[in-house]
Motif scaffolding. Structure first.
Motif, PDB file in Angstrom:
ATOM      1  N   VAL A  53      11.265   8.314   9.124  1.00 56.93           N
ATOM      2  CA  VAL A  53      11.422   6.873   8.575  1.00 56.93           C
ATOM      3  C   VAL A  53      11.387   6.873   7.055  1.00 56.93           C
ATOM      4  O   VAL A  53      11.608   5.745   6.466  1.00 56.93           O
ATOM      5  CB  VAL A  53      10.352   6.002   9.124  1.00 56.93           C
ATOM      6  N   VAL A  54      11.013   7.887   6.316  1.00 57.64           N
ATOM      7  CA  VAL A  54      11.043   7.690   5.048  1.00 57.64           C
ATOM      8  C   VAL A  54      12.381   8.100   4.289  1.00 57.64           C
ATOM      9  O   VAL A  54      13.140   8.897   5.032  1.00 57.64           O
ATOM     10  CB  VAL A  54       9.561   8.432   4.545  1.00 57.64           C
ATOM     11  N   GLY A  55      12.290   8.249   2.945  1.00 58.40           N
ATOM     12  CA  GLY A  55      13.513   8.611   2.018  1.00 58.40           C
ATOM     13  C   GLY A  55      13.666  10.155   1.997  1.00 58.40           C
ATOM     14  O   GLY A  55      12.696  10.877   2.397  1.00 58.40           O
ATOM     15  N   SER A 232       4.086   8.582  -3.567  1.00 54.27           N
ATOM     16  CA  SER A 232       5.349   9.139  -3.191  1.00 54.27           C
ATOM     17  C   SER A 232       6.149   8.149  -2.449  1.00 54.27           C
ATOM     18  O   SER A 232       7.537   7.813  -2.615  1.00 54.27           O
ATOM     19  CB  SER A 232       5.571  10.406  -2.643  1.00 54.27           C
ATOM     20  N   ASN A 233       5.554   7.475  -1.361  1.00 54.23           N
ATOM     21  CA  ASN A 233       6.239   6.399  -0.783  1.00 54.23           C
ATOM     22  C   ASN A 233       6.212   5.301  -1.481  1.00 54.23           C
ATOM     23  O   ASN A 233       7.433   4.699  -1.108  1.00 54.23           O
ATOM     24  CB  ASN A 233       5.264   6.299   0.654  1.00 54.23           C
ATOM     25  N   ILE A 234       5.673   4.958  -2.241  1.00 47.15           N
ATOM     26  CA  ILE A 234       5.745   3.888  -3.029  1.00 47.15           C
ATOM     27  C   ILE A 234       6.838   3.862  -4.021  1.00 47.15           C
ATOM     28  O   ILE A 234       7.826   3.047  -4.089  1.00 47.15           O
ATOM     29  CB  ILE A 234       4.686   3.323  -4.054  1.00 47.15           C
ATOM     30  N   GLY A 255      -1.250  11.501   6.696  1.00 43.62           N
ATOM     31  CA  GLY A 255      -0.622  12.714   6.862  1.00 43.62           C
ATOM     32  C   GLY A 255       0.342  12.522   8.270  1.00 43.62           C
ATOM     33  O   GLY A 255       0.264  11.460   8.771  1.00 43.62           O
ATOM     34  N   TYR A 256       0.939  13.707   8.601  1.00 47.81           N
ATOM     35  CA  TYR A 256       2.018  13.467   9.750  1.00 47.81           C
ATOM     36  C   TYR A 256       1.767  14.655  10.545  1.00 47.81           C
ATOM     37  O   TYR A 256       1.511  15.817  10.292  1.00 47.81           O
ATOM     38  CB  TYR A 256       3.390  13.509   9.227  1.00 47.81           C
ATOM     39  N   VAL A 257       1.762  14.131  11.984  1.00 49.67           N
ATOM     40  CA  VAL A 257       1.821  15.419  12.942  1.00 49.67           C
ATOM     41  C   VAL A 257       3.305  15.377  13.366  1.00 49.67           C
ATOM     42  O   VAL A 257       4.175  14.515  13.892  1.00 49.67           O
ATOM     43  CB  VAL A 257       1.183  14.801  14.324  1.00 49.67           C
TER      44      VAL A 257
HETATM   45  C1  LMR Z   1       4.059   3.906   6.328  1.00 49.46           C
HETATM   46  O1  LMR Z   1       4.611   3.521   7.303  1.00 49.46           O
HETATM   47  O2  LMR Z   1       3.700   3.315   5.603  1.00 49.46           O
HETATM   48  C2  LMR Z   1       4.271   5.436   6.058  1.00 49.46           C
HETATM   49  O3  LMR Z   1       3.572   6.084   7.205  1.00 49.46           O
HETATM   50  C3  LMR Z   1       5.508   6.016   6.218  1.00 49.46           C
HETATM   51  C4  LMR Z   1       5.538   7.593   6.256  1.00 49.46           C
HETATM   52  O4  LMR Z   1       6.042   7.977   7.233  1.00 49.46           O
HETATM   53  O5  LMR Z   1       5.222   8.168   5.412  1.00 49.46           O
END
Ligand code: LMR
Length: 354
Positions: A53-55, A232-234, A255-257
């Motif tokens: 879902v991210v860039g 980084s998301n911002i 973090g991500y799985v």
């Molecule tokens: C979010 O939804 O804020 C973040 O988890 C998006 C992501 O996958 O980094």
């Protein structure tokens, strides 16, 4: 013309040269995948559709692309990882269902987004639970981490491992956000996790669960006042350009799985599984460093934009936040086993020093 003996000698040299050439050629390509599969149809290759879902210019986006590139190279095109970023294919809340149905084969949701399936993953959202990324790694590589991953297995998911995105900061239209009371009455977008909702409830914030790709529009339209995320998301979504205040709080881990559908994983040959596992391990080492570098760089980008007022929490202010957020821990303890909190590195150290 050559004499009989001389011919045999030349033939031997010829064979030796041929064998050397074959060894060299098979050494250059991956011996398990000697032919070029680019020309084969999708049915004849292994296609792994990887939705996130991210860039693309984020730690997860870049790691997904690198994984796809290396897998393709190493399998000579036999395994193709097709990456779909930005929630273009499936949004938050849709991608796990799609994985379950087999419409996609790979996802990398934040740990918070796994909590509707395995609520124990909420431990990763506890505010100020981890002091740094190495705390997180110790915790996840230990007994609790193994338990959490095994619970995903039971849900028909195959966890390849964890990718990192550092710590979240707070941003808002209204502020500055220095004391806990500064949050009162605001509306924040959150990920679907009871612990995160509890965190904002303790700060008297109204929460709304929305998909990540919607946050820019929600802020732009004034439907929410603020949000929490990593630098980084911002920056990847330019969220700071819409907000007036940012507090560097490092209060929550992100973090991500990285997951595959278990049935799909088990359908792959051992050779293919090994190639994917080895490549994933290599990409993960790279990703963890990249996440730190990119978050540092993006923090500088925000500091230099001159577009947002930034406050870094002092130790005293942080303590005020921690005190205000104690109800979150109490709620968690009522719902889950004590070991999840006892095994946090900071608590283990405190116990050891007594
Ligand atoms: C979010 O939804 O804020 C973040 O988890 C998006 C992501 O996958 O980094």
């Amino acid at each position: 013309m050559c004499l009989q003996n001389g011919c045999t000698h030349h033939r031997k040299i010829g064979y030796l040269l041929l064998i050397t050439l074959l060894v060299l050629v098979s050494g250059c390509s991956n011996s398990a995948y000697p032919i070029d599969h680019e020309q084969l149809s999708e049915d004849e290759r292994i296609v792994i559709r990887f939705s996130h879902v991210v860039g693309e210019q984020t730690p997860k986006g870049l790691a997904a692309r690198k994984f796809a590139k290396l897998v393709k190279e190493r399998s000579n095109g036999f395994i193709e990882v097709q990456v779909f970023p930005n929630g273009n294919l499936y949004k938050d809340g849709e991608e796990l269902d799609a994985l379950n149905r087999g419409d996609i084969q790979m996802v990398a949701p934040s740990t918070s987004k796994l909590t509707p399936i395995v609520p124990e993953w909420q431990v990763m959202d506890l505010p100020f639970a981890f002091r740094n990324s190495s705390d997180v790694q110790d915790y996840l590589q230990g007994e609790i981490g193994q338990k959490l991953l095994a619970k995903l297995n039971k849900e028909g998911l195959y966890p390849l491992g964890i990718w990192d995105n550092g710590f979240k900061q707070m941003t808002s239209q209204y502020g500055p956000l220095i004391k806990p009371k500064d949050f009162a009455g605001q509306r924040f977008r959150v990920m679907p996790s009871t612990v995160i909702e509890d965190q904002f409830k303790a700060l008297q914030v109204d929460t709304q669960i929305h998909s990540f790709d919607e946050v820019y529009q929600l802020l732009n339209n004034g439907i929410i006042d603020g949000q929490e995320n990593t630098f980084s998301n911002i920056v990847s979504k330019d969220l700071h350009s819409l907000q007036n205040y940012l507090t560097i709080s490092d209060h929550g881990y992100l973090g991500y799985v990285v997951l595959m559908n278990l049935e799909f994983w088990e359908s792959l040959s051992l050779d293919v599984q090994k190639l994917l596992t080895d490549t994933f391990r290599e990409v993960t080492e790279w990703e963890v460093e990249l996440a730190q570098e990119l978050n540092e760089k993006n923090q500088q980008d925000i500091e230099q934009c001159g577009c947002i007022e930034i406050h870094r929490l002092t130790e005293e202010e942080k303590q005020l936040w921690e005190d205000a957020l104690q109800p979150v821990y109490r709620n968690f303890e009522d719902r889950f086993r004590a070991e999840y909190i006892e095994q946090l590195p900071k608590n283990k150290e405190a116990q050891a020093s007594h």
